[in-house]
Each structure stands twice: as C-alpha cells, then as structure tokens.
Design an enzyme around this catalytic site. Structure first.
Site, PDB file in Angstrom:
ATOM      1  NE  ARG A  71     -27.878 -13.723  31.841  1.00 24.00           N
ATOM      2  CZ  ARG A  71     -28.634 -13.801  30.748  1.00 24.00           C
ATOM      3  NH1 ARG A  71     -28.072 -13.786  29.553  1.00 24.00           N
ATOM      4  NH2 ARG A  71     -29.933 -13.892  30.840  1.00 24.00           N
ATOM      5  CG  LEU A  72     -27.407 -21.463  28.983  1.00 27.84           C
ATOM      6  CD1 LEU A  72     -26.366 -21.151  27.911  1.00 27.84           C
ATOM      7  CD2 LEU A  72     -27.354 -22.953  29.341  1.00 27.84           C
ATOM      8  CG  ASP A  73     -29.335 -15.991  26.462  1.00 25.46           C
ATOM      9  OD1 ASP A  73     -29.012 -15.179  27.341  1.00 25.46           O
ATOM     10  OD2 ASP A  73     -28.917 -15.943  25.289  1.00 25.46           O
ATOM     11  CE1 TYR A  74     -37.639 -18.843  31.548  1.00 25.39           C
ATOM     12  CE2 TYR A  74     -38.545 -18.019  29.482  1.00 25.39           C
ATOM     13  CZ  TYR A  74     -38.720 -18.626  30.713  1.00 25.39           C
ATOM     14  OH  TYR A  74     -39.987 -19.022  31.100  1.00 25.39           O
TER      15      TYR A  74
ATOM     16  CB  SER B 168     -29.678 -21.099  25.728  1.00 26.69           C
ATOM     17  OG  SER B 168     -29.720 -20.116  24.715  1.00 26.69           O
TER      18      SER B 168
END
Length: 213
Positions: free
Chosen positions: A40-43, A45
């Site tokens: 995942r990749l933070d909201y 980022s």
C-alpha cells in the site's frame, strides 16, 4: 507469467478499490479486472504502487521478509544534512521498534509533477529533499523516521520498488507488464525486470497544463 501494473498514485487517493467515505480510490483510475495492490501507499503519499493478479507475486513484493527495496523521495522541513542521513541509516527509535534505512542521500529538487493541492510553503522556513531507501513497510514509516531526526516530511513520493520506477508514468496513469515471479528470477540470478514484456496502458490522463516531465 503474471500481470503487473505500475501505477502512479496521485495525492489523496486510497490504495484500495472501494471506500465508504466516498474518497478517491484505485477504481477511479484502474479498470483492469482481477488485480490487487501489492502493498500500500498512504493516502497522502504519491508515486509507485504495484498491482498484480498473482497472489504469490503480491506476497513477494509486499512481504518484508523478501527485503525488496523501496525508494522514497521526501521533501522535508529544514535543511537536511549528511549527519541526519547517517543517523537514518544507523537507525532511529520508533514507537513500534527501531527502524533503519538501507540508504539515504541528500538530493536536489527532483523533476516531478505538481502536487494538487500544493504543499504549504513558508518563506521563513527552509525545505530540502532526501532520497531514502527502506525494505520494510510499516505504517507511515518514512514520515516517522524523518521526524525522528528533526526533518518533518512535507511531501512524500515513492520513486521505485526494486527496479520498477515511476519516473516515466504521469499521475493517474499506469503501465501493464507481464513478469515472472521474483523467486524464479532470483534462482536465475536475474533482477526483477528481467525478460519482461511491456505494453503501455493509460487511464484518466491529467490535462497537459498540469503535467511536468
């Protein structure tokens, strides 16, 4: 062979296909069926997010035990120093345990697309950029690491996962590749981009006025 999507996730997009709060998700950009995020990749980022239709490949990309390097470009508040980079490599203490970078270097401002909305800039406070490489994936790890050495992150872009890079992909667009599993490539001594067949697909292109190569 497995299908792999290299997606440039824009700022304020969730790394999932649905959301009960009506925020932007992957479904706003990706119409390919049967693929799921590998990690995942933070909201808040931006940058490279990999998706695949192969469960084993998904695990090999996202599970920390495979030690796949992830490269981040972080715009931080303050003027970063070599000493702070060394501190990140030697390790910092976080609430969920120590964390260390595989590599860290100071860098010039990278040539990136504009963030929408842009970060809040203060004329009285300097900012700078560092490149940070980690092989873990703890929640908001890079932001917490830079904060631990006195460099709060203002903007965070994931530039690469292994040898896969985001530099030629505009925000909201993706490439489709077919690849062998990472385990198979390691057994032959070849890197993760070996013997791939690549085709370009795009979705929801940003207007040219908002793009910068």
């Amino acid at each position: 062979m497995s299908k792999l999507l290299l997606f440039n996730k824009p700022f304020h997009v969730l790394s999932q296909f649905t959301d009960s709060a009506d925020r932007k998700t992957l479904s706003d950009f990706i119409k390919v069926k049967g693929v799921y995020p590998a990690g995942r990749l933070d909201y808040d980022s931006e940058g490279l997010l990999l998706l695949t239709d192969d469960g084993q490949l998904q695990t090999q990309i996202s599970n920390p035990k495979y030690k796949l390097n992830k490269t981040y470009w972080a715009q931080v508040e303050g003027t970063a120093t070599e000493a702070q980079c060394l501190e990140l490599i030697e390790g910092v203490k976080l609430k969920d345990g120590p964390a260390s970078a595989v590599a860290c270097r100071l860098m010039h401002t990278p040539s990136l697309w504009p963030r929408v909305p842009p970060i809040r800039e203060r004329q009285t406070v300097a900012d700078s950029w560092i490149e940070l490489v980690i092989n873990e994936g703890r929640n908001r790890q890079v932001r917490r690491m830079t904060a631990a050495v006195g460099l709060p992150t203002l903007r965070l872009v994931r530039a690469a996962i292994g040898d896969w890079k985001v530099t030629d992909i505009s925000p909201g667009e993706f490439f489709v590749e077919t690849v062998a599993s990472i385990a198979a490539k390691k057994s032959t001594g070849k890197g993760p981009n070996a013997n791939r067949r690549t085709s370009k697909r795009t979705a929801n292109k940003m207007p040219l006025a908002k793009r910068r190569r």
